[in-house]
Scaffold this motif. Sequence first.
Motif, PDB file in Angstrom:
ATOM      1  N   HIS A 195      -1.840   8.803   8.504  1.00 15.28           N
ATOM      2  CA  HIS A 195      -3.355   9.518   8.266  1.00 15.28           C
ATOM      3  C   HIS A 195      -3.409  10.411   7.318  1.00 15.28           C
ATOM      4  CE1 HIS A 195      -4.665   7.396  11.911  1.00 15.28           C
ATOM      5  NE2 HIS A 195      -3.572   7.699  12.516  1.00 15.28           N
ATOM      6  N   SER A 196      -2.150  10.776   6.747  1.00 16.26           N
ATOM      7  CA  SER A 196      -2.310  11.752   5.512  1.00 16.26           C
ATOM      8  C   SER A 196      -2.966  11.133   4.496  1.00 16.26           C
ATOM      9  CB  SER A 196      -1.042  12.230   5.038  1.00 16.26           C
ATOM     10  OG  SER A 196      -0.308  12.678   6.231  1.00 16.26           O
ATOM     11  N   PRO A 197      -3.727  12.049   3.559  1.00 14.18           N
ATOM     12  CA  PRO A 197      -4.522  11.132   2.516  1.00 14.18           C
ATOM     13  C   PRO A 197      -3.578  10.824   1.374  1.00 14.18           C
ATOM     14  CG  PRO A 197      -4.807  13.729   2.590  1.00 14.18           C
ATOM     15  CD  PRO A 197      -4.130  13.384   3.922  1.00 14.18           C
ATOM     16  N   THR A 198      -3.855   9.825   0.836  1.00  8.75           N
ATOM     17  CA  THR A 198      -2.756   9.230  -0.262  1.00  8.75           C
ATOM     18  C   THR A 198      -3.650   9.123  -1.463  1.00  8.75           C
ATOM     19  OG1 THR A 198      -3.474   6.866   0.325  1.00  8.75           O
ATOM     20  CG2 THR A 198      -1.566   8.023   1.259  1.00  8.75           C
ATOM     21  N   GLY A 199      -4.825   9.362  -1.746  1.00  7.61           N
ATOM     22  CA  GLY A 199      -5.591   9.464  -2.963  1.00  7.61           C
ATOM     23  C   GLY A 199      -6.152   7.993  -3.083  1.00  7.61           C
ATOM     24  N   HIS A 200      -5.917   7.053  -2.130  1.00  9.93           N
ATOM     25  CA  HIS A 200      -6.405   5.633  -2.327  1.00  9.93           C
ATOM     26  C   HIS A 200      -7.453   5.410  -1.111  1.00  9.93           C
ATOM     27  CE1 HIS A 200      -3.519   4.821  -5.082  1.00  9.93           C
ATOM     28  NE2 HIS A 200      -2.388   5.272  -4.634  1.00  9.93           N
ATOM     29  N   PRO A 201      -8.623   5.298  -1.281  1.00  5.45           N
ATOM     30  CA  PRO A 201      -9.692   5.144  -0.347  1.00  5.45           C
ATOM     31  C   PRO A 201      -9.474   4.120   0.846  1.00  5.45           C
ATOM     32  CG  PRO A 201     -10.799   5.437  -2.390  1.00  5.45           C
ATOM     33  CD  PRO A 201      -9.226   5.303  -2.839  1.00  5.45           C
ATOM     34  N   GLU A 202      -8.963   3.053   0.242  1.00  8.39           N
ATOM     35  CA  GLU A 202      -8.879   1.798   0.882  1.00  8.39           C
ATOM     36  C   GLU A 202      -7.632   1.826   2.128  1.00  8.39           C
ATOM     37  OE1 GLU A 202      -5.752   1.199  -2.009  1.00  8.39           O
ATOM     38  OE2 GLU A 202      -7.619   1.923  -2.019  1.00  8.39           O
ATOM     39  N   GLY A 248      -2.678 -11.666  11.055  1.00  4.01           N
ATOM     40  CA  GLY A 248      -3.370 -12.650  10.698  1.00  4.01           C
ATOM     41  C   GLY A 248      -4.780 -12.274  10.669  1.00  4.01           C
ATOM     42  N   GLY A 249      -5.402 -10.969  10.766  1.00  3.35           N
ATOM     43  CA  GLY A 249      -6.619 -10.570  10.533  1.00  3.35           C
ATOM     44  C   GLY A 249      -6.762 -10.633   8.838  1.00  3.35           C
ATOM     45  N   ALA A 250      -8.053 -10.237   8.691  1.00  2.00           N
ATOM     46  CA  ALA A 250      -8.327 -10.157   7.314  1.00  2.00           C
ATOM     47  C   ALA A 250      -9.403  -8.947   7.014  1.00  2.00           C
ATOM     48  CB  ALA A 250      -9.355 -11.436   6.728  1.00  2.00           C
ATOM     49  N   LEU A 251      -9.075  -8.292   6.215  1.00  2.00           N
ATOM     50  CA  LEU A 251     -10.168  -7.191   5.537  1.00  2.00           C
ATOM     51  C   LEU A 251     -10.834  -7.477   4.176  1.00  2.00           C
ATOM     52  CD1 LEU A 251      -7.400  -4.334   6.194  1.00  2.00           C
ATOM     53  CD2 LEU A 251      -9.523  -4.891   7.820  1.00  2.00           C
ATOM     54  N   PRO A 252     -12.084  -8.007   4.510  1.00  2.00           N
ATOM     55  CA  PRO A 252     -12.708  -8.687   3.198  1.00  2.00           C
ATOM     56  C   PRO A 252     -13.112  -7.443   2.285  1.00  2.00           C
ATOM     57  CG  PRO A 252     -14.150  -8.627   5.216  1.00  2.00           C
ATOM     58  CD  PRO A 252     -12.645  -8.038   5.715  1.00  2.00           C
ATOM     59  N   GLY A 253     -13.027  -7.735   1.038  1.00  2.00           N
ATOM     60  CA  GLY A 253     -13.352  -6.917  -0.093  1.00  2.00           C
ATOM     61  C   GLY A 253     -12.623  -5.688  -0.146  1.00  2.00           C
ATOM     62  N   PRO A 304       0.768  -1.432   0.090  1.00  2.00           N
ATOM     63  CA  PRO A 304       0.061   0.052  -0.233  1.00  2.00           C
ATOM     64  C   PRO A 304       0.930   1.289  -0.165  1.00  2.00           C
ATOM     65  CG  PRO A 304      -0.098  -0.925   2.243  1.00  2.00           C
ATOM     66  CD  PRO A 304       0.416  -1.960   1.406  1.00  2.00           C
ATOM     67  N   ARG A 305       2.043   1.196   0.521  1.00  2.18           N
ATOM     68  CA  ARG A 305       3.146   2.385   0.567  1.00  2.18           C
ATOM     69  C   ARG A 305       4.367   1.796   0.040  1.00  2.18           C
ATOM     70  NH1 ARG A 305       0.457   6.240   4.093  1.00  2.18           N
ATOM     71  NH2 ARG A 305      -0.989   5.176   5.538  1.00  2.18           N
ATOM     72  N   PRO A 306       5.135   2.769  -0.134  1.00  6.27           N
ATOM     73  CA  PRO A 306       6.641   2.634  -0.709  1.00  6.27           C
ATOM     74  C   PRO A 306       7.460   2.046   0.635  1.00  6.27           C
ATOM     75  CG  PRO A 306       6.203   4.436  -1.638  1.00  6.27           C
ATOM     76  CD  PRO A 306       4.931   4.211  -0.660  1.00  6.27           C
ATOM     77  N   THR A 307       8.079   0.881   0.731  1.00  4.78           N
ATOM     78  CA  THR A 307       8.793   0.321   1.954  1.00  4.78           C
ATOM     79  C   THR A 307       9.662   1.611   2.565  1.00  4.78           C
ATOM     80  OG1 THR A 307       8.707  -1.809   0.841  1.00  4.78           O
ATOM     81  CG2 THR A 307      10.226  -1.411   2.584  1.00  4.78           C
ATOM     82  N   ALA A 324      -7.056   4.101   4.518  1.00  3.07           N
ATOM     83  CA  ALA A 324      -7.510   4.327   5.911  1.00  3.07           C
ATOM     84  C   ALA A 324      -7.958   3.224   6.602  1.00  3.07           C
ATOM     85  CB  ALA A 324      -8.701   5.239   5.916  1.00  3.07           C
ATOM     86  N   HIS A 325      -8.206   2.062   5.834  1.00  2.57           N
ATOM     87  CA  HIS A 325      -8.634   0.817   6.652  1.00  2.57           C
ATOM     88  C   HIS A 325      -7.357   0.006   7.116  1.00  2.57           C
ATOM     89  CE1 HIS A 325     -12.826   1.130   5.628  1.00  2.57           C
ATOM     90  NE2 HIS A 325     -12.392   1.303   4.212  1.00  2.57           N
ATOM     91  N   LEU A 326      -6.543   0.091   6.458  1.00  7.76           N
ATOM     92  CA  LEU A 326      -5.063  -0.403   6.856  1.00  7.76           C
ATOM     93  C   LEU A 326      -4.368   0.345   8.020  1.00  7.76           C
ATOM     94  CD1 LEU A 326      -3.730  -1.070   3.012  1.00  7.76           C
ATOM     95  CD2 LEU A 326      -4.925  -2.476   4.440  1.00  7.76           C
ATOM     96  N   VAL A 327      -4.531   1.436   8.156  1.00  9.95           N
ATOM     97  CA  VAL A 327      -3.513   2.344   9.064  1.00  9.95           C
ATOM     98  C   VAL A 327      -3.646   1.689  10.277  1.00  9.95           C
ATOM     99  CG1 VAL A 327      -3.662   4.606  10.338  1.00  9.95           C
ATOM    100  CG2 VAL A 327      -4.094   4.533   7.795  1.00  9.95           C
ATOM    101  N   PRO A 328      -4.663   1.188  10.992  1.00 11.69           N
ATOM    102  CA  PRO A 328      -4.378   0.581  12.442  1.00 11.69           C
ATOM    103  C   PRO A 328      -3.699  -0.747  12.454  1.00 11.69           C
ATOM    104  CG  PRO A 328      -6.812   1.020  11.934  1.00 11.69           C
ATOM    105  CD  PRO A 328      -6.078   1.402  10.577  1.00 11.69           C
TER     106      PRO A 328
END
Length: 948
Positions: free
Chosen positions: A503-510, A544-549, A470-473, A512-516
């Motif tokens: 939390h800065s906007p990246t232009g990718h809506p998904e 080990g969790g999953a973010l479906p869809g 989701p982001r550059p390493t 925000a779900h990955l930040v935690p």
Amino acid sequence: MPVIPSTQATARETGRRSWWSRALSDAERRRTPAPPAWAVFVDEAFGEAPVNVPGGEGTWGPRPDIPSPEAVWLPPLAPLLAAAGARFAVCAAQADPAQAAVVGAGARDWLAGCLVRLAARTFAHELAQARAAGTLRGRDPAERFADFVLGLCAPGATAALLRRYPVLARLLGERALAAVDAAAELASRLAADRGALAAGLLGGGAGPLTAVRLGLGEPHRGGRTVAVLDFGGTPRLVYKPRPLGMHARWNELLAEYGAESPRPVRLLPRGGYGWAEYVPPAPAADRAAVRRFYRRLGAQLALLYAVDATDIHGQNVLAHGDQPVVVDVETLFHPCRPPGTDGGGDPVLAALADSVLRTSVLPAALFGGYGFLDVSAVGALPGEAVAAGLPRWADPGTDTMRLVYDRAARFDGTNRPLSRGVPADPAAHAADLRRGFRACYRGLTARAAELGRDGGPLDRFAAERLRFVPRPTQTYADLLDEATAPQALRDHTALLASFDALHSPTGHPEQAHLVPAEAACLATGDVPVFEAAVGGRSVLTPDGGALPGLLPRPGLAAVRAKLPRLGGADLARQEWLIAAALATKSPARQGRSPGLAALVAPRGVRGAVAAATWLGDELLRRASRDGVRVNWAGLGRPDGTHWSVLPLGADLGDGYPGVALFLAELARATGLARYQEAAALAVAPLPALTRALAAAPDVAAAVGPGLRGGLGGIAYAAVRLASLLDSADLAAAGCAALAAFATACRAGDAAALPAARALHAATGLPEVAALADELRSRDPGAAGDTGNRGDPGGDRRNRTGGGAAGDAVCGCPRPRHPSAARDHSLCHGAVHGLERLAALRDAGDRRAGTALGVAGARLLDEIRRGGVRCGAPGGVPVPGLLTGLAGVGHGLLRLARGPGTPPALPPHAAGPAHMPVPTSPKEQNPWKQRRTPPPPSPPRTRSGRPRP
């Protein structure tokens, strides 16, 4: 002798065991009141009743090999290493003792480096405070530093410091425990697989394990990293603590569909991990081997492009003789994620995100706060590839030791083939790379139905996991570095605050779900790793969790939908991108561009308008569209120095307004609506952009008033296009741009007065005339300025080419011989000379009109015979006005229609009358001027000396 403290002594101090609570999150504190494992481990390591650790196999001594300035901080951390060694001896008791000892030594060295990197900033901060307080003893900086370290090594001193920085204690303890677990896991897996390895990858002739090097790459999944195992000579193994199923499927695809016989990496996949052969870098035997290398790299590039690969950068491609070996393919079938912009979506960004550039094989400049960065497989080079801001310790081993950020190289150059000890120039082998790409691409096109059918080769990947990036390493690495600052290590809240950039906007809506999950993983010192099944849409988190869809569609479905689009048009686009990317590495290289084969004019082109129409159609063919906007990819220099493939910006010289201006003039000349529609869609963002610039004076001043790359050109384009396209929105945009232009002029830019005079000459607006008078009153010495001071049409931040770009169109009396021009561009090529003659012709000079006809006939003949030569790096065809196709087309319209087509860029206020008028037939027609022959050489003796 290494020591660990007694657990009984630590357990008696129950009143001091809550020191670790500030390092826990609220959820962790609610979950259990018991001390976590890392706190118990740290208490044991730094307890006040130490006991000797028995020597023997598996014990980690206090003097590991750390080849870095940070090693001076190791003595206070030696108890942690000793405790980790004792724990490893227990965990690896079931493994082969000899192998476990070697694995333990490698893990010890890697862990020691991790510990000092985590603690160094806090130790240095405490050192600076002690120096300021004057509590250090010693005659010189080195002695005072030694006094500080000796104080930290005193009983209880480091433990007391860690209680002030409990988050640091947590990072140290968790990293030590993770290193022990990872090393014990490696030792047990090696023992279990030794027989299979000896029969396969090691070839049966391997000796005993002699060395293990851990820490290759970033730590993932609880501190696990790639490791290289040495068996006393040539046999080496690469251990990867992750599944290798994706790489195994890639090897199969490479064997079936790869061209030019690419070499795969031999593997031994296991459940959840695997072993790979170690491929050493090797020089190319000769120039023919270098050419084979780039043909094979081009073939693999086509296959990587077809399966939506990304992150195949310079550390993932290794030059082994004439073979480019791709050593890591975690990111095949990766979702396409075009970045967003402040001005909304750009179809070019989407096209580039779904092109060969997404693979990271080709040069692609990244620009940040510390400069230029090229990590690509082709472009990365020692001393050149990385110039990012990396932390470095200044004055190590003294009481002034401090952290600074410097420009440093990261790559070792193993991604480029060596010919006679010199890394090969990829731009010199562009034709070979394209040849391999074209051969494999056409093979994939012919077998696309077979490749994508149900049950076909792609279905083998469906159950494999890809790494979702989701982001550059490097972003994660920078955040981890900031997390070691002392202010972030006092409590868990401060640590999480160091990750606020997530939390800065990246232009990718998904995102925000990955930040935690990202923050939780970074808090343990690991780089987050997200995964997804190739055939699914869910994203698996590091815990080990999953973010479906979360993904818009499965990677396998996206590749299957892409295969039918492979064909001639797409091949031409990808080949242009290859040529443009490689040209950025050697921008001065001249000659026939690979992309010009598609730009040879058809036989039916006989007149200037017909040639301009052909160029207009070529621009429409190269455009990217999304139903709302039209734009083009070109070459630019965002930092003013390094070239990169980018969407066209809003500057007139080489941006979309200049292309739209040519298309609108072409629509007026031919009456064809397709050019007018494309021009209107190209400048659709201009009204919103000009309003924003008019409302932000500081931004307008930063853009500058220049004609080529500043607000003067934007205002000129908006005014001209408002008339050509009969658009009220563009008329309003012109007014807003003129207001922003006035703001930029008053900022004191040197190009302000020439730009204001030129813009007034083009528009005739009294407001601009008043602005020019105001600027002239501020600088009385500029009253007689004719544009020769500097560049009246440019601006310092947006130079797009060498030579006298825009001289003719801005009125600079600088003669040019079009017959000697290396290209046809308006910037410094043949059309540049045509524009000078056209300006004289429009002023009524008949001799200039005659010379223009002769020059135009020669230009048309050159275009018919050899195509259009643009003024961009390497001669790559670009769409812009100054260096590209739009400028050549506009010059042809000027040639055919006379004053009916105004100049492409606004003329200088002084007008064409200030240009020198030809006074003789030879001067009138520069193409008929004969060069003065050189003086005869003096006679020489046999030795080469001149005769007396």
